[in-house]
Design a protein around this motif. Structure first.
Motif, PDB file in Angstrom:
ATOM      1  N   ILE A 166       4.134  -7.571   2.529  1.00 41.34           N
ATOM      2  CA  ILE A 166       3.045  -7.130   1.646  1.00 41.34           C
ATOM      3  C   ILE A 166       2.946  -5.610   1.656  1.00 41.34           C
ATOM      4  CG2 ILE A 166       0.526  -7.120   1.388  1.00 41.34           C
ATOM      5  CD1 ILE A 166       0.650 -10.112   2.269  1.00 41.34           C
ATOM      6  N   LYS A 167       3.082  -4.998   2.823  1.00 43.07           N
ATOM      7  CA  LYS A 167       3.062  -3.533   2.910  1.00 43.07           C
ATOM      8  C   LYS A 167       4.169  -2.938   2.043  1.00 43.07           C
ATOM      9  CE  LYS A 167       5.184  -1.285   6.021  1.00 43.07           C
ATOM     10  NZ  LYS A 167       6.028  -0.111   5.981  1.00 43.07           N
ATOM     11  N   ALA A 213      -6.005  -3.639   2.912  1.00 47.55           N
ATOM     12  CA  ALA A 213      -5.390  -3.522   1.587  1.00 47.55           C
ATOM     13  C   ALA A 213      -5.629  -4.805   0.793  1.00 47.55           C
ATOM     14  CB  ALA A 213      -3.896  -3.262   1.734  1.00 47.55           C
ATOM     15  N   ILE A 226       4.583  -0.554  -5.369  1.00 47.30           N
ATOM     16  CA  ILE A 226       3.637  -0.463  -6.497  1.00 47.30           C
ATOM     17  C   ILE A 226       2.994   0.925  -6.523  1.00 47.30           C
ATOM     18  CG2 ILE A 226       1.429  -1.311  -7.393  1.00 47.30           C
ATOM     19  CD1 ILE A 226       2.278  -4.110  -6.282  1.00 47.30           C
ATOM     20  N   TYR A 227       2.544   1.396  -5.376  1.00 46.76           N
ATOM     21  CA  TYR A 227       1.882   2.702  -5.277  1.00 46.76           C
ATOM     22  C   TYR A 227       2.827   3.830  -5.716  1.00 46.76           C
ATOM     23  CZ  TYR A 227      -0.368   6.719  -3.069  1.00 46.76           C
ATOM     24  OH  TYR A 227      -0.915   7.942  -2.812  1.00 46.76           O
ATOM     25  N   ALA A 278      -5.415  -8.398   2.515  1.00 49.32           N
ATOM     26  CA  ALA A 278      -4.200  -8.624   3.298  1.00 49.32           C
ATOM     27  C   ALA A 278      -4.554  -8.658   4.782  1.00 49.32           C
ATOM     28  CB  ALA A 278      -3.170  -7.542   2.992  1.00 49.32           C
ATOM     29  N   VAL A 335       5.630  -4.305  -0.606  1.00 51.00           N
ATOM     30  CA  VAL A 335       5.298  -4.529  -2.017  1.00 51.00           C
ATOM     31  C   VAL A 335       4.247  -3.514  -2.470  1.00 51.00           C
ATOM     32  CG1 VAL A 335       4.162  -6.132  -3.623  1.00 51.00           C
ATOM     33  CG2 VAL A 335       5.918  -6.971  -2.045  1.00 51.00           C
ATOM     34  N   LEU A 336       3.185  -3.349  -1.687  1.00 51.63           N
ATOM     35  CA  LEU A 336       2.132  -2.401  -2.055  1.00 51.63           C
ATOM     36  C   LEU A 336       2.659  -0.970  -2.118  1.00 51.63           C
ATOM     37  CD1 LEU A 336      -0.794  -3.860   0.060  1.00 51.63           C
ATOM     38  CD2 LEU A 336      -0.658  -3.805  -2.436  1.00 51.63           C
ATOM     39  N   LEU A 346      -4.007  -7.253  -2.393  1.00 45.78           N
ATOM     40  CA  LEU A 346      -2.885  -7.587  -3.273  1.00 45.78           C
ATOM     41  C   LEU A 346      -3.293  -8.802  -4.077  1.00 45.78           C
ATOM     42  CD1 LEU A 346       0.041  -7.062  -4.176  1.00 45.78           C
ATOM     43  CD2 LEU A 346       0.772  -8.616  -2.356  1.00 45.78           C
ATOM     44  N   ASP A 347      -3.232  -8.697  -5.393  1.00 40.58           N
ATOM     45  CA  ASP A 347      -3.628  -9.785  -6.292  1.00 40.58           C
ATOM     46  C   ASP A 347      -5.054 -10.261  -6.025  1.00 40.58           C
ATOM     47  OD1 ASP A 347      -1.117  -9.686  -7.516  1.00 40.58           O
ATOM     48  OD2 ASP A 347      -0.279 -11.168  -6.126  1.00 40.58           O
ATOM     49  N   ASP A 374      -5.145   0.073   4.353  1.00 36.65           N
ATOM     50  CA  ASP A 374      -5.010   1.062   3.277  1.00 36.65           C
ATOM     51  C   ASP A 374      -5.712   2.346   3.717  1.00 36.65           C
ATOM     52  OD1 ASP A 374      -5.195   2.617   0.957  1.00 36.65           O
ATOM     53  OD2 ASP A 374      -5.608   0.896  -0.329  1.00 36.65           O
TER      54      ASP A 374
END
Length: 70
Positions: free
Chosen positions: A58-59, A40, A65-66, A47, A61-62, A42-43, A33
């Motif tokens: 995951i990248k 980063a 969200i961002y 990560a 998804v993040l 997540l939940d 991040d």
């Protein structure tokens, strides 16, 4: 057409992604991040220690969200 001062500077700045997939120290992968300058989350979980495919998911998804949170 009028341009407000400073407008061109803003549009010329390169956009760097907030989240990056990086190689870990032990042949694993992590999501970095740029804002926190660390792994980063997540939940509530870091990560880190991931398979490359999982880190890329995951990248993504993040990033979604961002962007959604603006």
């Amino acid at each position: 057409i009028e341009h407000s001062e400073g407008q061109d500077e803003m549009t010329d700045e390169p956009h760097l992604p907030r989240f990056l997939v990086r190689r870990g120290a032990w042949r694993d992968w992590m999501v970095w991040d740029r804002h926190t300058k660390g792994p980063a989350m997540l939940d509530g979980r870091l990560a880190i220690g991931l398979a490359e495919d999982d880190a890329r998911e995951i990248k993504d998804v993040l990033t979604k969200i961002y962007i959604a949170e603006g």
